[in-house]
Design a protein around this motif. Structure first.
Motif, PDB file in Angstrom:
ATOM      1  N   LEU A  95       0.608  -1.243   0.083  1.00  0.00           N
ATOM      2  CA  LEU A  95      -0.027   0.016  -0.244  1.00  0.00           C
ATOM      3  C   LEU A  95       0.757   1.311   0.138  1.00  0.00           C
ATOM      4  O   LEU A  95       0.434   2.234  -0.365  1.00  0.00           O
ATOM      5  CB  LEU A  95      -0.934   0.089   1.366  1.00  0.00           C
ATOM      6  CG  LEU A  95      -2.132  -1.102   1.097  1.00  0.00           C
ATOM      7  CD1 LEU A  95      -2.946  -0.877   2.503  1.00  0.00           C
ATOM      8  CD2 LEU A  95      -2.988  -0.591  -0.019  1.00  0.00           C
ATOM      9  N   LEU A  96       2.068   1.092   0.376  1.00  0.00           N
ATOM     10  CA  LEU A  96       3.099   2.128   0.584  1.00  0.00           C
ATOM     11  C   LEU A  96       3.883   2.319  -0.454  1.00  0.00           C
ATOM     12  O   LEU A  96       4.677   3.235  -0.795  1.00  0.00           O
ATOM     13  CB  LEU A  96       3.827   2.306   1.968  1.00  0.00           C
ATOM     14  CG  LEU A  96       2.947   2.322   3.297  1.00  0.00           C
ATOM     15  CD1 LEU A  96       3.748   2.146   4.357  1.00  0.00           C
ATOM     16  CD2 LEU A  96       2.319   4.054   3.393  1.00  0.00           C
ATOM     17  N   PHE A  97       3.818   1.448  -1.520  1.00  0.00           N
ATOM     18  CA  PHE A  97       4.582   1.274  -2.686  1.00  0.00           C
ATOM     19  C   PHE A  97       6.005   1.239  -2.329  1.00  0.00           C
ATOM     20  O   PHE A  97       6.822   2.178  -2.842  1.00  0.00           O
ATOM     21  CB  PHE A  97       4.031   2.622  -3.578  1.00  0.00           C
ATOM     22  CG  PHE A  97       2.728   2.641  -3.987  1.00  0.00           C
ATOM     23  CD1 PHE A  97       2.406   1.940  -5.096  1.00  0.00           C
ATOM     24  CD2 PHE A  97       1.932   3.738  -3.321  1.00  0.00           C
ATOM     25  CE1 PHE A  97       0.825   1.767  -5.287  1.00  0.00           C
ATOM     26  CE2 PHE A  97       0.510   3.495  -3.698  1.00  0.00           C
ATOM     27  CZ  PHE A  97       0.117   2.818  -4.724  1.00  0.00           C
ATOM     28  N   VAL A  98       6.449   0.354  -1.361  1.00  0.00           N
ATOM     29  CA  VAL A  98       8.056   0.410  -1.022  1.00  0.00           C
ATOM     30  C   VAL A  98       8.011  -1.150  -0.985  1.00  0.00           C
ATOM     31  O   VAL A  98       7.011  -1.771  -0.662  1.00  0.00           O
ATOM     32  CB  VAL A  98       8.242   1.053   0.142  1.00  0.00           C
ATOM     33  CG1 VAL A  98       8.317   2.725  -0.090  1.00  0.00           C
ATOM     34  CG2 VAL A  98       7.352   0.825   1.365  1.00  0.00           C
ATOM     35  N   THR A  99       9.284  -1.466  -0.810  1.00  0.00           N
ATOM     36  CA  THR A  99       9.691  -2.885  -0.416  1.00  0.00           C
ATOM     37  C   THR A  99       9.655  -3.220   1.160  1.00  0.00           C
ATOM     38  O   THR A  99       9.741  -2.190   1.761  1.00  0.00           O
ATOM     39  CB  THR A  99      11.176  -3.263  -0.858  1.00  0.00           C
ATOM     40  OG1 THR A  99      11.875  -2.603  -0.258  1.00  0.00           O
ATOM     41  CG2 THR A  99      11.239  -3.122  -2.423  1.00  0.00           C
ATOM     42  N   ASP A 100       9.508  -4.387   1.297  1.00  0.00           N
ATOM     43  CA  ASP A 100       9.321  -4.810   2.801  1.00  0.00           C
ATOM     44  C   ASP A 100      10.713  -4.202   3.360  1.00  0.00           C
ATOM     45  O   ASP A 100      10.624  -3.775   4.747  1.00  0.00           O
ATOM     46  CB  ASP A 100       9.518  -6.379   2.985  1.00  0.00           C
ATOM     47  CG  ASP A 100       8.393  -6.891   2.435  1.00  0.00           C
ATOM     48  OD1 ASP A 100       7.400  -6.246   1.545  1.00  0.00           O
ATOM     49  OD2 ASP A 100       7.996  -8.091   2.775  1.00  0.00           O
ATOM     50  N   ARG A 101      11.685  -4.370   2.796  1.00  0.00           N
ATOM     51  CA  ARG A 101      13.169  -3.968   3.426  1.00  0.00           C
ATOM     52  C   ARG A 101      12.991  -2.535   3.535  1.00  0.00           C
ATOM     53  O   ARG A 101      13.712  -2.103   4.659  1.00  0.00           O
ATOM     54  CB  ARG A 101      14.156  -4.393   2.310  1.00  0.00           C
ATOM     55  CG  ARG A 101      15.595  -3.999   2.893  1.00  0.00           C
ATOM     56  CD  ARG A 101      16.650  -4.649   2.072  1.00  0.00           C
ATOM     57  NE  ARG A 101      17.834  -3.960   2.602  1.00  0.00           N
ATOM     58  CZ  ARG A 101      19.180  -4.579   1.691  1.00  0.00           C
ATOM     59  NH1 ARG A 101      18.975  -5.443   0.548  1.00  0.00           N
ATOM     60  NH2 ARG A 101      20.291  -4.229   2.257  1.00  0.00           N
ATOM     61  N   LYS A 102      12.650  -1.715   2.633  1.00  0.00           N
ATOM     62  CA  LYS A 102      12.745  -0.294   2.770  1.00  0.00           C
ATOM     63  C   LYS A 102      11.854  -0.016   3.872  1.00  0.00           C
ATOM     64  O   LYS A 102      12.298   1.130   4.728  1.00  0.00           O
ATOM     65  CB  LYS A 102      12.516   0.288   1.418  1.00  0.00           C
ATOM     66  CG  LYS A 102      12.417   1.977   1.623  1.00  0.00           C
ATOM     67  CD  LYS A 102      12.252   2.402   0.204  1.00  0.00           C
ATOM     68  CE  LYS A 102      12.110   4.145   0.237  1.00  0.00           C
ATOM     69  NZ  LYS A 102      13.688   4.477   0.381  1.00  0.00           N
ATOM     70  N   LEU A 103      10.673  -0.334   4.016  1.00  0.00           N
ATOM     71  CA  LEU A 103       9.895  -0.228   5.082  1.00  0.00           C
ATOM     72  C   LEU A 103      10.471  -0.397   6.532  1.00  0.00           C
ATOM     73  O   LEU A 103      10.336   0.221   7.430  1.00  0.00           O
ATOM     74  CB  LEU A 103       8.509  -0.740   4.848  1.00  0.00           C
ATOM     75  CG  LEU A 103       7.241  -0.641   6.013  1.00  0.00           C
ATOM     76  CD1 LEU A 103       7.244   1.064   6.153  1.00  0.00           C
ATOM     77  CD2 LEU A 103       6.109  -1.408   5.811  1.00  0.00           C
ATOM     78  N   ASN A 104      10.945  -1.824   6.721  1.00  0.00           N
ATOM     79  CA  ASN A 104      11.787  -2.209   8.078  1.00  0.00           C
ATOM     80  C   ASN A 104      12.630  -1.003   8.297  1.00  0.00           C
ATOM     81  O   ASN A 104      12.751  -0.851   9.145  1.00  0.00           O
ATOM     82  CB  ASN A 104      12.303  -3.522   7.824  1.00  0.00           C
ATOM     83  CG  ASN A 104      11.205  -4.602   8.313  1.00  0.00           C
ATOM     84  OD1 ASN A 104      10.883  -4.427   9.448  1.00  0.00           O
ATOM     85  ND2 ASN A 104      10.760  -5.488   7.661  1.00  0.00           N
ATOM     86  N   GLU A 105      13.608  -0.812   6.995  1.00  0.00           N
ATOM     87  CA  GLU A 105      14.674   0.242   7.637  1.00  0.00           C
ATOM     88  C   GLU A 105      14.267   1.330   8.082  1.00  0.00           C
ATOM     89  O   GLU A 105      14.903   2.001   9.054  1.00  0.00           O
ATOM     90  CB  GLU A 105      15.532   0.300   6.099  1.00  0.00           C
ATOM     91  CG  GLU A 105      16.277  -0.805   5.971  1.00  0.00           C
ATOM     92  CD  GLU A 105      16.973  -0.715   4.342  1.00  0.00           C
ATOM     93  OE1 GLU A 105      16.627   0.371   3.875  1.00  0.00           O
ATOM     94  OE2 GLU A 105      17.850  -1.517   4.290  1.00  0.00           O
ATOM     95  N   ALA A 106      13.047   2.066   7.408  1.00  0.00           N
ATOM     96  CA  ALA A 106      12.508   3.320   7.973  1.00  0.00           C
ATOM     97  C   ALA A 106      11.910   3.411   9.511  1.00  0.00           C
ATOM     98  O   ALA A 106      12.205   3.947  10.187  1.00  0.00           O
ATOM     99  CB  ALA A 106      11.611   3.767   7.018  1.00  0.00           C
TER     100      ALA A 106
END
Length: 297
Positions: A215-226
């Motif tokens: 839904l946020l148009f990012v990868t799992d990894r990018k979301l976790n890092e943020a």
């Protein structure tokens, strides 16, 4: 977990009942002394920002189910949507300061910046300042000026009130000692904030980080890092935190038994719910229900 059921509502104060009504509410400030409705020991939420300035009190403040000591010269900061309740073994004296989200944005237009509003930042884990007698004596005259201006109801009073409140919060901010995890990039904060909004809407139906990342148009990894950079926790932990918060609220406030609560939170396996809860809270659901339903009945 499966989708489809919504838990009961927690008591929520949409506007401060001390002053202002409906959409007109911006700000109010009242003394704690002599109010029969205070303290509010039952767990509840506000739709506005809420500061409890304790000149003299002795007790406990439960905020999102973490317990904090109340003592003289305590200042507590509660954001909209947080669950809290407090008690005092003596007649509390001090002030409740309430202001709407609109008023807050007027105070801090760059609220995304953690340094601009550390007490209401999502990564901040210490929502209380324990002032020394000297610090309290230095800051309290500002609070009295704020009260005087608000009561006078002269022209442009909200402009003056806003200025006094901003000065007061900035002076309090100088006393704040930031955590290392609060020094984050605004970009990471913005993504994390969007993630937390989605969790609030979908925590009963979405089970994986991937659901939110899509839904946020990012990868799992990018979301976790943020999320990790902003809060020091993983994205999965934040999802679990929200489910646990609802479980705690239902256990403490509802008449539902543990099995009914597990069902309401969309756990297909009652035993798994009990293991999940105990692993994260270090109490069984039944132990938690007994502890908090007694403390805030």
């Amino acid at each position: 977990m499966k989708a489809g059921r919504q838990p009961e509502a927690t008591p929520n104060f949409e506007v401060s009942d001390f002053g202002g009504t409906g959409s007109d509410f911006l700000f109010d400030l009242v003394k704690l002394e002599g109010r029969n409705e205070l303290p509010r020991a039952f767990l509840h939420r506000h739709s506005y920002y809420h500061i409890l300035w304790m000149c003299n009190a002795q007790g406990r403040h439960v905020l999102d189910f973490d317990s904090y000591e109340i003592k003289p010269y305590s200042v507590f900061f509660i954001s909209p949507g947080q669950i809290h309740g407090w008690t005092s073994t003596i007649d509390a004296s001090g002030y409740a300061i309430n202001f709407s989200a609109e008023f807050f944005l007027q105070l801090f237009p760059r609220a995304e910046e953690p340094a601009d509003s550390p007490f209401f930042h999502i990564a901040h884990t210490d929502p209380v300042l324990y002032l020394t007698p000297e610090q309290h004596a230095e800051l309290f005259p500002l609070l009295l000026e704020l009260e005087k201006e608000f009561k006078n109801q002269q022209r442009w009073r909200y402009d003056v009130v806003r200025s006094f409140l901003q000065i007061l919060l900035i002076r309090l901010r100088r006393l704040h000692r930031p955590h290392a995890t609060e020094s984050v990039l605004p970009r990471s904060y913005s993504l994390t904030r969007s993630f937390k909004v989605l969790i609030e809407d979908h925590y009963l139906e979405f089970g994986s980080v991937q659901d939110y990342a899509s839904l946020l148009f990012v990868t799992d990894r990018k979301l976790n890092e943020a999320v990790k950079a902003t809060t020091g926790r993983t994205a999965t932990q934040l999802i679990h935190d929200r489910v646990l918060m609802e479980a705690k609220r239902l256990l403490a406030q509802s008449e539902l038994n543990v099995a009914e609560i597990a069902y309401q939170l969309n756990f297909d396996d009652f035993a798994y719910f009990c293991r999940f809860f105990k692993k994260n809270v270090q109490l069984t659901p039944s132990e938690f229900k007994k502890k908090f339903s007694v403390a805030f009945s």
